[in-house]
Design a protein around this motif. Structure first.
Motif, short mmCIF file in Angstrom:
data_model
loop_
_atom_site.label_atom_id
_atom_site.label_comp_id
_atom_site.label_asym_id
_atom_site.label_seq_id
_atom_site.Cartn_x
_atom_site.Cartn_y
_atom_site.Cartn_z
N HIS A 106 60.86 78.49 19.41
CA HIS A 106 61.22 77.74 18.20
C HIS A 106 61.76 76.34 18.52
O HIS A 106 61.49 75.37 17.79
CB HIS A 106 62.26 78.55 17.42
CG HIS A 106 62.81 77.86 16.22
ND1 HIS A 106 62.16 77.84 15.00
CD2 HIS A 106 63.96 77.17 16.03
CE1 HIS A 106 62.88 77.16 14.14
NE2 HIS A 106 63.98 76.74 14.73
N HIS A 110 60.50 72.48 17.23
CA HIS A 110 61.18 71.31 16.65
C HIS A 110 60.75 70.02 17.32
O HIS A 110 60.60 68.98 16.68
CB HIS A 110 62.70 71.47 16.73
CG HIS A 110 63.25 72.30 15.61
ND1 HIS A 110 63.00 71.99 14.29
CD2 HIS A 110 64.03 73.42 15.60
CE1 HIS A 110 63.60 72.89 13.52
NE2 HIS A 110 64.23 73.77 14.29
N SER A 131 69.56 71.05 15.90
CA SER A 131 69.34 71.98 14.80
C SER A 131 70.66 72.64 14.42
O SER A 131 71.73 72.23 14.86
CB SER A 131 68.30 73.02 15.21
OG SER A 131 68.83 73.86 16.22
N ASP A 295 63.04 73.85 9.52
CA ASP A 295 62.09 74.87 9.96
C ASP A 295 60.80 74.92 9.14
O ASP A 295 60.84 74.92 7.91
CB ASP A 295 62.77 76.25 9.93
CG ASP A 295 63.90 76.33 10.95
OD1 ASP A 295 64.02 75.42 11.78
OD2 ASP A 295 64.65 77.32 10.90
ZN ZN Z 1 65.08 75.41 13.53
#
Ligand code: ZN
Ligand code: KG4
Length: 325
Positions: A106, A110, A131, A295
């Motif tokens: 993940h 980003h 984040s 996200d």
């Molecule tokens: Zn995120």
């Protein structure tokens, strides 16, 4: 090549079809945020339950009549229950459609939000992830070629926004509320919050002291605390530290490009200060399209296209604590 990217690490359920890592065909993002904001933060059980409800309609809408050549999924880091929903859906689709399954960290997602669109960044570069759960600096020499330089020792930048927002009663998530309140403040303030580790010379971060400073001030001033200057100075402190360290990394490793990703990269003040620092230093800062800062499935599809880490669908498991390994 069309990749279906699935993102369910936290409270967003998102699916997106992206062509050749850069062109969005569809990007559907659904969030249980409204439900969560009632609790003042994310409740993992609530998030997981919403993921279960949303995953099929969201994927259905994103896929539509589009051809899908590979399925990609964010398999960590994130909330265990939420992650599981996306991972199992991706495995099932890969098997049912007989197309490759690609796993994506993940956090790299980003970074790759910056590859979606026209201005594809150039290597070598410094990547800054900001984040809700992470603040990390990386040196990247190519796709999949990276060195982790440093990260936060305590709270992430987004977490600092969230905690300060909570102290001031500005809602969850904190970033957008703080940004809006801070924009009301024009001019200077005599307030000065700490900029932890700003001049430490390394690439580590620490934001928990900032939250403590705000808490102390709020306690001292009680109802008289005026929110606008507090949010303004807190945002300045976070932006200042992030900009200073990103520029330092670029100088040290002699690179000209800095890519910023993650929810905090949506912050307009951060973008502005970084852009100006870039002009002064001869560096180029890249930011995702604003809606791709938080996200989404498109960034997962893009990261998958450029790093085709194919995996046997029967072997993939969610990794809530995945980091840079
Ligand atoms: Zn995120
Ligand atoms: O990347 P993200 O959507 O989820 C995680 O992977 O954590 O980031 C969410 C974080 C939250 O902490 C939120 O407060 C922050 O991003 N955020 C912002 C802004 N929009 C979202 N922080 C500062 N300014 C914003 N405009």
């Amino acid at each position: 090549m069309n990749v279906l990217g699935i993102e369910t690490t936290c409270d967003e359920t998102s699916a997106s079809v992206v062509s050749n890592g850069t062109r969005i065909i569809t990007n559907v993002v659904s969030t249980s945020l409204e439900l969560q904001s009632k609790y003042g933060g994310i409740v993992p059980e609530v998030a997981a339950r919403e993921q279960v409800k949303l995953i099929v309609p969201v994927i259905d809408e994103a896929v539509g009549e589009n051809k899908v050549d590979a399925v990609a999924v964010a398999y960590g880091p994130g909330l265990a229950g939420s992650l599981l929903v996306g991972v199992e859906a991706a495995k099932t689709l890969s098997l049912a459609w007989n197309v490759p399954l690609i796993r994506v960290n993940h956090l790299f997602g980003h970074i790759y939000a910056n590859w979606v669109g026209e201005n594809v960044p150039k290597f070598p570069l410094i990547a800054l992830i900001v984040s809700g759960g992470h603040t990390d600096l990386l040196l990247m020499k190519g796709h999949g070629k990276f060195k982790w330089l440093g990260g936060t020792r305590d709270d992430a930048a987004g977490e600092a926004f969230d905690k300060i927002s909570r102290l001031l009663g500005l809602g969850y998530p904190g970033g957008p509320g703080i940004e809006k309140e801070a924009a009301k403040w024009k001019g200077k303030t005599s307030l000065k919050f700490p900029r932890p580790l700003k001049n430490s010379g390394d690439f580590d971060f620490s934001f928990s002291g900032l939250k403590t400073a705000v808490a102390y001030l709020v306690e001292k001033s009680g109802k008289d605390a005026s929110k606008a200057p507090i949010t303004f100075e807190a945002q300045e402190a976070i932006v200042d530290v992030l900009t200073t360290k990103a520029v330092l990394a670029a100088r040290k490793f002699k690179v000209k490009n800095i890519v910023v990703g993650g929810g905090v990269s949506a912050n307009f003040r951060l973008r502005d200060v970084m852009k100006r620092a870039g002009e002064k230093e001869g560096l180029r800062f890249y930011f995702p399209e604003k809606r791709l800062s938080t996200d989404n499935g498109a960034m997962i599809a893009s990261a998958a296209y450029y790093n085709q880490e194919k995996i046997d669908p029967l072997k993939l498991t969610a990794r809530p604590d995945l980091y840079f390994d």
